[in-house]
Design a protein around this motif. Structure first.
Motif, PDB file in Angstrom:
ATOM      1  N   LYS A 171      77.854  70.556  68.322  1.00 19.70           N
ATOM      2  CA  LYS A 171      76.431  70.229  68.258  1.00 19.70           C
ATOM      3  C   LYS A 171      76.113  69.574  66.911  1.00 19.70           C
ATOM      4  N   GLN A 172      75.037  68.861  66.865  1.00 18.33           N
ATOM      5  CA  GLN A 172      74.555  68.314  65.597  1.00 18.33           C
ATOM      6  C   GLN A 172      73.456  69.219  65.068  1.00 18.33           C
ATOM      7  N   ASP A 173      73.827  70.438  64.700  1.00 16.65           N
ATOM      8  CA  ASP A 173      72.834  71.415  64.258  1.00 16.65           C
ATOM      9  C   ASP A 173      73.036  71.834  62.810  1.00 16.65           C
ATOM     10  N   GLU A 174      73.910  71.122  62.096  1.00 12.68           N
ATOM     11  CA  GLU A 174      74.205  71.515  60.732  1.00 12.68           C
ATOM     12  C   GLU A 174      73.049  71.204  59.787  1.00 12.68           C
ATOM     13  N   ILE A 175      72.779  72.151  58.872  1.00  8.86           N
ATOM     14  CA  ILE A 175      71.821  71.940  57.783  1.00  8.86           C
ATOM     15  C   ILE A 175      72.645  71.934  56.498  1.00  8.86           C
ATOM     16  N   PRO A 176      72.874  70.765  55.915  1.00 13.68           N
ATOM     17  CA  PRO A 176      73.766  70.713  54.753  1.00 13.68           C
ATOM     18  C   PRO A 176      73.314  71.606  53.599  1.00 13.68           C
ATOM     19  N   LEU A 177      72.013  71.539  53.250  1.00 23.11           N
ATOM     20  CA  LEU A 177      71.495  72.301  52.110  1.00 23.11           C
ATOM     21  C   LEU A 177      70.069  72.724  52.411  1.00 23.11           C
ATOM     22  N   SER A 178      69.760  73.986  52.109  1.00 26.61           N
ATOM     23  CA  SER A 178      68.422  74.477  52.402  1.00 26.61           C
ATOM     24  C   SER A 178      67.897  75.312  51.241  1.00 26.61           C
ATOM     25  N   TYR A 179      66.598  75.467  51.206  1.00 27.70           N
ATOM     26  CA  TYR A 179      65.909  76.365  50.286  1.00 27.70           C
ATOM     27  C   TYR A 179      64.944  77.225  51.092  1.00 27.70           C
ATOM     28  N   TRP A 180      64.420  78.253  50.448  1.00 27.39           N
ATOM     29  CA  TRP A 180      63.325  78.987  51.056  1.00 27.39           C
ATOM     30  C   TRP A 180      62.229  79.176  50.029  1.00 27.39           C
ATOM     31  N   GLN A 240      60.363  80.839  47.752  1.00 28.00           N
ATOM     32  CA  GLN A 240      60.409  82.090  47.004  1.00 28.00           C
ATOM     33  C   GLN A 240      59.071  82.412  46.339  1.00 28.00           C
ATOM     34  N   SER A 241      58.286  81.393  46.074  1.00 26.79           N
ATOM     35  CA  SER A 241      56.980  81.598  45.441  1.00 26.79           C
ATOM     36  C   SER A 241      56.102  80.399  45.771  1.00 26.79           C
ATOM     37  N   ASN A 242      54.886  80.414  45.273  1.00 19.05           N
ATOM     38  CA  ASN A 242      53.994  79.285  45.500  1.00 19.05           C
ATOM     39  C   ASN A 242      54.281  78.121  44.561  1.00 19.05           C
ATOM     40  N   SER A 243      55.222  78.312  43.639  1.00 17.40           N
ATOM     41  CA  SER A 243      55.540  77.288  42.661  1.00 17.40           C
ATOM     42  C   SER A 243      56.812  76.542  43.055  1.00 17.40           C
ATOM     43  N   MET A 244      56.865  75.247  42.702  1.00 19.55           N
ATOM     44  CA  MET A 244      58.076  74.470  42.957  1.00 19.55           C
ATOM     45  C   MET A 244      59.263  75.024  42.178  1.00 19.55           C
ATOM     46  N   SER A 245      58.991  75.674  41.041  1.00 18.45           N
ATOM     47  CA  SER A 245      60.085  76.261  40.271  1.00 18.45           C
ATOM     48  C   SER A 245      60.773  77.374  41.041  1.00 18.45           C
ATOM     49  N   GLY A 246      60.086  77.934  42.035  1.00 21.06           N
ATOM     50  CA  GLY A 246      60.699  78.951  42.875  1.00 21.06           C
ATOM     51  C   GLY A 246      61.384  78.385  44.097  1.00 21.06           C
ATOM     52  N   ILE A 247      61.351  77.071  44.247  1.00 22.29           N
ATOM     53  CA  ILE A 247      61.981  76.415  45.390  1.00 22.29           C
ATOM     54  C   ILE A 247      63.175  75.574  44.955  1.00 22.29           C
ATOM     55  N   LEU A 248      62.998  74.802  43.884  1.00 25.79           N
ATOM     56  CA  LEU A 248      64.045  73.889  43.438  1.00 25.79           C
ATOM     57  C   LEU A 248      65.015  74.603  42.508  1.00 25.79           C
ATOM     58  N   ASN A 249      66.283  74.626  42.869  1.00 27.56           N
ATOM     59  CA  ASN A 249      67.287  75.295  42.054  1.00 27.56           C
ATOM     60  C   ASN A 249      67.514  74.515  40.765  1.00 27.56           C
ATOM     61  N   PRO A 250      67.372  75.162  39.581  1.00 24.90           N
ATOM     62  CA  PRO A 250      67.544  74.443  38.312  1.00 24.90           C
ATOM     63  C   PRO A 250      68.920  73.813  38.137  1.00 24.90           C
ATOM     64  N   ASP A 253      66.982  70.585  54.163  1.00 21.28           N
ATOM     65  CA  ASP A 253      66.232  71.203  55.251  1.00 21.28           C
ATOM     66  C   ASP A 253      64.783  70.728  55.220  1.00 21.28           C
ATOM     67  N   GLY A 254      64.298  70.158  56.317  1.00 21.63           N
ATOM     68  CA  GLY A 254      62.931  69.672  56.386  1.00 21.63           C
ATOM     69  C   GLY A 254      61.889  70.771  56.268  1.00 21.63           C
ATOM     70  N   GLU A 255      62.300  72.027  56.447  1.00 20.16           N
ATOM     71  CA  GLU A 255      61.372  73.152  56.365  1.00 20.16           C
ATOM     72  C   GLU A 255      61.447  73.882  55.019  1.00 20.16           C
ATOM     73  N   MET A 256      62.114  73.258  54.042  1.00 17.62           N
ATOM     74  CA  MET A 256      62.397  73.948  52.777  1.00 17.62           C
ATOM     75  C   MET A 256      61.130  74.371  52.023  1.00 17.62           C
ATOM     76  N   PHE A 257      60.019  73.641  52.185  1.00 18.10           N
ATOM     77  CA  PHE A 257      58.815  73.960  51.426  1.00 18.10           C
ATOM     78  C   PHE A 257      57.975  75.046  52.079  1.00 18.10           C
ATOM     79  N   THR A 258      58.274  75.407  53.295  1.00 20.80           N
ATOM     80  CA  THR A 258      57.408  76.335  54.027  1.00 20.80           C
ATOM     81  C   THR A 258      58.114  77.566  54.567  1.00 20.80           C
ATOM     82  N   GLN A 259      59.433  77.509  54.772  1.00 23.46           N
ATOM     83  CA  GLN A 259      60.080  78.612  55.479  1.00 23.46           C
ATOM     84  C   GLN A 259      60.173  79.867  54.618  1.00 23.46           C
ATOM     85  N   THR A 260      60.069  80.996  55.285  1.00 23.92           N
ATOM     86  CA  THR A 260      60.164  82.285  54.620  1.00 23.92           C
ATOM     87  C   THR A 260      61.621  82.674  54.435  1.00 23.92           C
ATOM     88  N   MET A 261      61.818  83.737  53.696  1.00 25.24           N
ATOM     89  CA  MET A 261      63.170  84.236  53.487  1.00 25.24           C
ATOM     90  C   MET A 261      63.801  84.661  54.806  1.00 25.24           C
TER      91      MET A 261
END
Length: 486
Positions: free
Chosen positions: A168-177, A179-189, A237-245
């Protein structure tokens, strides 16, 4: 019975059912009414509680900032703790005497101590880590990337070549979740570090002893261009800004994620295969220096008593249990309980050398980390210091061994989390930083998803300058200079 507020992770069970609180109630006759909003909304709830006057007796487990201490301590909302520590906290007192840097980190500008610390140093305490699926790498015929350019090729192969071999073509190469309302909690330093040689991510940082704001540095523009490329080509992951843990973990367990930002020991069940390794910090054509953030080691704001608490001496005695070493444990409760659970029940040393330990889960299907989070301890404070590594937990042992090779050799200091501000600085900082943080978070997301083109970068920087960024940097620099020279 005292009202307690704390930040609840999605990984936590109900705090009222936690083994630690139950055992402490038996030992001390102190129980709690819990108010535990989820971590994504905790800051807003905490700020509302303090502003309205409807705050608890105890803030537990973090979320109280140094600005909060500097604001609400002198107002009398937070109780000064130093006299209670002197009379009722012998283990806290001993640590503060032996480690003056800890006392300095938790002492407010007016000389009072308004919060107890979380002191952590373990072999598995690495931050900003990335786990990469070694099976996927083998299936696409590639090795671990060392640069962001190589990482791009790996992510592209993960998307196009069916690395999980399920047809299947269901692979997600890289994702985030989220973690907080701030971008610093989403983007890995770790990604910005590859472009800049700086480890502070989307926030304030240090270049030598100079305080800088990374989101306006030239390297940050290149980092955003890279992230936009990954997003546009659906390597993120297209849902990286909204998805929960929980949503993130569900994808992870489905086996469709190539690179993970979450510790394997937190999500995988006992015996579940996990052929993952940590990525070493990356470099780029702009920077050939591998760096990652040095963990602070001391965190303030994790245990605060308010003026509504009628029994501060009892609560300091309660908290003092978690500043005991394992040799001083009370029915298995000590500082390491905040990391490993209850000594002799959830974990034990393997032999008298105390170089390794074993953890046990009391619930079938949950690994020891999941079990602790759901049933034993919600979050950490106190004295969490050990050089021992897990022996019977292959996932934590992997993290310890890989951190030793891939993380600790490359750590550098970032802007300290224990810098203190004067009352005037705190008031001005709060006014400036709230607006700046909100604007930056919005713009970084827009740059990454392409809603705003990077041709507007100069306009974005000028807007930040008009919002008072230079004044904010001066406040941060002055406070850092005092911190460094104290």
């Amino acid at each position: 019975t005292l009202k307690l507020m704390g930040s609840k992770s999605p990984a936590h069970g109900e705090w009222k059912d936690m083994e630690m609180f139950k055992r402490m109630e038996e030992l001390t006759n102190i129980s709690f009414e819990f108010d535990t909003p989820l971590s994504t909304g905790y800051t807003e709830r905490k700020n509302l509680a303090l502003a309205s006057g409807d705050y608890p007796y105890v803030f537990y487990g973090g979320g109280i900032t140094v600005q909060d201490e500097e604001t609400y301590g002198p107002q009398g909302v937070f109780l000064p703790l130093e006299d209670y520590i002197d009379k009722y906290g012998p283990h806290i007192k001993k640590i503060l005497e032996q480690y003056p840097e800890v006392k300095s980190a938790i002492t407010a500008s007016d000389g009072h101590i308004y919060s107890l610390p979380y002191i952590v140093r373990t072999k598995t305490a690495a931050a900003n880590i990335l786990y990469i699926n070694m099976d996927w790498l083998a299936n696409v015929g590639m090795s671990k990337p060392e640069t962001v350019e190589e990482l791009y090729e790996v992510l592209k192969a993960f998307k196009e070549k069916d690395p999980n071999k399920n047809g299947k073509q269901d692979e997600i190469p890289l994702s985030y979740w989220k973690q907080s309302n701030s971008m610093s909690g989403i983007l890995n330093p770790i990604f910005y570090a590859a472009f800049s040689g700086q480890a502070g991510g989307a926030g304030f940082d240090l270049i030598g002893d100079k305080v800088v704001y990374n989101p306006v540095q030239p390297a940050f523009k290149e980092f955003l261009a890279y992230m936009n490329k990954l997003y546009t080509e659906k390597l993120l992951d297209g849902e990286m800004f909204t998805q929960t843990m929980q949503e993130y973990i569900a994808k992870y367990k489905e086996g469709v994620m190539g690179i993970s930002t979450i510790s394997l020991s937190s999500v995988l069940s006992p015996g579940e295969p996990a052929n993952y390794e940590l990525l070493s910090p990356l470099t780029s054509s702009m920077n050939n220096k591998k760096v990652t953030a040095e963990l602070p080691g001391v965190y303030s704001g994790v245990f605060v008593l308010t003026d509504k608490c009628k029994y501060p001496e009892a609560m300091v005695r309660w908290a003092d249990v978690f500043f005991r070493t394992v040799d001083e444990h009370v029915e298995g409760l000590c500082g390491l309980s905040n990391f490993l659970g209850i000594y002799g029940y959830n974990w034990y040393f393997d032999d008298e050398t105390r170089k390794t330990y074993t953890r046990e889960s009391k619930v079938e299907g949950l690994n020891p980390v999941e079990y602790i989070n759901k049933h034993v301890m919600p979050t950490g404070f106190g004295w969490v210091v050990t050089d021992a590594v897990p022996s019977a937990d292959p996932l934590l042992l992997l993290k310890a061994e890989e951190s030793e090779k891939q993380y600790f050799p490359y750590t550098i200091p970032v802007y300290p989390n224990t810098v203190r501000y004067t009352k005037e600085e705190t008031e001005r900082l709060s006014f400036l930083q709230n607006d700046i943080d909100t604007y930056v978070d919005q713009m970084l997301a827009k740059f990454i998803i392409g809603e705003e083109p990077l041709s507007k970068w100069d306009e974005y920087v000028k807007t930040l300058q008009s919002m008072g960024l230079d004044e904010l940097l001066k406040i941060k620099q002055d406070a850092y200079n005092r911190w460094k020279n104290q």
